[in-house]
Design a protein around this motif. Sequence first.
Motif, PDB file in Angstrom:
ATOM      1  N   LEU A  62      10.791  96.108  69.178  1.00  0.00           N
ATOM      2  CA  LEU A  62      10.832  95.151  70.278  1.00  0.00           C
ATOM      3  C   LEU A  62      11.636  93.912  69.916  1.00  0.00           C
ATOM      4  O   LEU A  62      12.149  93.214  70.789  1.00  0.00           O
ATOM      5  CB  LEU A  62       9.412  94.731  70.669  1.00  0.00           C
ATOM      6  CG  LEU A  62       8.527  95.791  71.307  1.00  0.00           C
ATOM      7  CD1 LEU A  62       7.194  95.170  71.710  1.00  0.00           C
ATOM      8  CD2 LEU A  62       9.194  96.435  72.502  1.00  0.00           C
ATOM      9  N   PHE A  63      11.750  93.628  68.616  1.00  0.00           N
ATOM     10  CA  PHE A  63      12.445  92.423  68.186  1.00  0.00           C
ATOM     11  C   PHE A  63      13.822  92.728  67.614  1.00  0.00           C
ATOM     12  O   PHE A  63      14.416  91.895  66.927  1.00  0.00           O
ATOM     13  CB  PHE A  63      11.577  91.671  67.175  1.00  0.00           C
ATOM     14  CG  PHE A  63      10.192  91.431  67.690  1.00  0.00           C
ATOM     15  CD1 PHE A  63       9.973  90.614  68.787  1.00  0.00           C
ATOM     16  CD2 PHE A  63       9.108  92.068  67.113  1.00  0.00           C
ATOM     17  CE1 PHE A  63       8.703  90.423  69.291  1.00  0.00           C
ATOM     18  CE2 PHE A  63       7.826  91.881  67.602  1.00  0.00           C
ATOM     19  CZ  PHE A  63       7.624  91.057  68.701  1.00  0.00           C
ATOM     20  N   THR A  64      14.319  93.913  67.906  1.00  0.00           N
ATOM     21  CA  THR A  64      15.679  94.267  67.496  1.00  0.00           C
ATOM     22  C   THR A  64      16.536  94.616  68.692  1.00  0.00           C
ATOM     23  O   THR A  64      17.735  94.825  68.561  1.00  0.00           O
ATOM     24  CB  THR A  64      15.666  95.468  66.526  1.00  0.00           C
ATOM     25  OG1 THR A  64      15.106  96.608  67.190  1.00  0.00           O
ATOM     26  CG2 THR A  64      14.851  95.148  65.285  1.00  0.00           C
ATOM     27  N   ALA A  71      15.556  92.318  61.336  1.00  0.00           N
ATOM     28  CA  ALA A  71      15.169  91.048  61.944  1.00  0.00           C
ATOM     29  C   ALA A  71      14.702  90.088  60.868  1.00  0.00           C
ATOM     30  O   ALA A  71      13.627  89.518  60.925  1.00  0.00           O
ATOM     31  CB  ALA A  71      14.062  91.270  62.973  1.00  0.00           C
ATOM     32  N   ALA A  72      15.529  89.926  59.868  1.00  0.00           N
ATOM     33  CA  ALA A  72      15.128  89.114  58.723  1.00  0.00           C
ATOM     34  C   ALA A  72      15.122  87.623  59.037  1.00  0.00           C
ATOM     35  O   ALA A  72      14.383  86.864  58.419  1.00  0.00           O
ATOM     36  CB  ALA A  72      16.047  89.388  57.539  1.00  0.00           C
ATOM     37  N   GLY A  84      18.077  84.674  79.298  1.00  0.00           N
ATOM     38  CA  GLY A  84      18.483  85.690  78.336  1.00  0.00           C
ATOM     39  C   GLY A  84      17.373  86.079  77.380  1.00  0.00           C
ATOM     40  O   GLY A  84      17.636  86.565  76.279  1.00  0.00           O
ATOM     41  N   ILE A  85      16.112  85.887  77.799  1.00  0.00           N
ATOM     42  CA  ILE A  85      14.954  86.173  76.942  1.00  0.00           C
ATOM     43  C   ILE A  85      14.274  87.453  77.417  1.00  0.00           C
ATOM     44  O   ILE A  85      14.017  87.621  78.618  1.00  0.00           O
ATOM     45  CB  ILE A  85      13.947  85.014  76.984  1.00  0.00           C
ATOM     46  CG1 ILE A  85      14.582  83.728  76.457  1.00  0.00           C
ATOM     47  CG2 ILE A  85      12.680  85.349  76.205  1.00  0.00           C
ATOM     48  CD1 ILE A  85      13.745  82.474  76.708  1.00  0.00           C
ATOM     49  N   LYS A  86      13.952  88.363  76.506  1.00  0.00           N
ATOM     50  CA  LYS A  86      13.179  89.561  76.823  1.00  0.00           C
ATOM     51  C   LYS A  86      11.721  89.156  77.038  1.00  0.00           C
ATOM     52  O   LYS A  86      11.157  88.379  76.252  1.00  0.00           O
ATOM     53  CB  LYS A  86      13.238  90.563  75.671  1.00  0.00           C
ATOM     54  CG  LYS A  86      14.613  91.196  75.474  1.00  0.00           C
ATOM     55  CD  LYS A  86      14.750  92.442  76.311  1.00  0.00           C
ATOM     56  CE  LYS A  86      16.020  93.192  75.943  1.00  0.00           C
ATOM     57  NZ  LYS A  86      16.207  94.385  76.802  1.00  0.00           N
TER      58      LYS A  86
END
Length: 244
Positions: A195-197, A41-42, A108-110
């Motif tokens: 969580l951010f991948t 998540a760069a 489309g947002i988690k």
Amino acid sequence: VVDVVSPPFGTPQLSGSQIERELVSRRHDQLLHLVRTSGVAAKVAVLRGGLGPPAVSRFDRDVLGQSGVKWLIVFEGVNDLGGNGSTQTANDLIAAYQQFIAKAHAAGIKAYGATITPFGGNGYDDPAGVHEAARQMVNAWIRTSNEFDAVLDFDQTVRDPADSRRLRPSYDTGDHLHLNPTGYQALADSIPDTLFTQPTASPTTPPPTTAAPTSPAPSTPGPTATGPPPSVGCTATYSVVNQW
């Protein structure tokens, strides 16, 4: 392309004094560091916001109106509960969370839900324990409803093992509501970088909003972030459903 993490709507722990405003900025930096060093998540940005009206009235602007948002953390409600904690207030918060989740998923947002941290010993803690009961009701729903895509158990991370109604003394500024830098770091450390991948869904037509249950319905819990809790970038606000 830059993926964006929308900051959680912050509780009063995240606003107010100069040192607290500096901590809010530091929390943005901690989340940004977390997601940028996760390896996959760069290219991630963290939105920064400011004090504002109730979250329900600015969700569209602060989350849906931002370009590239893929993940949302909802950390809100302590002012509502501390100011007028009751079963009705708890149900109103749950209904607001459901609205946030439905809108986020439609875009489309988690949506990740954070449990409300303790305030035992603070002025928000009424002698009859009604406000605490409402906090427990809301947290039970966050943990067990399976409506959020993941649960960040901030309450579990910072509460006193000897008294779950209170903050752990080493995390408490002394007012029994706000976290000190060590407490905020504990929150930051608890957010799993996975969580951010996770892939996000394509935007859909928003489903109709359903009424909040009168009590938390038992169900299989959603994924829970374990370990020391997270510190994330925050958009500070005073309340979810009320203007104080």
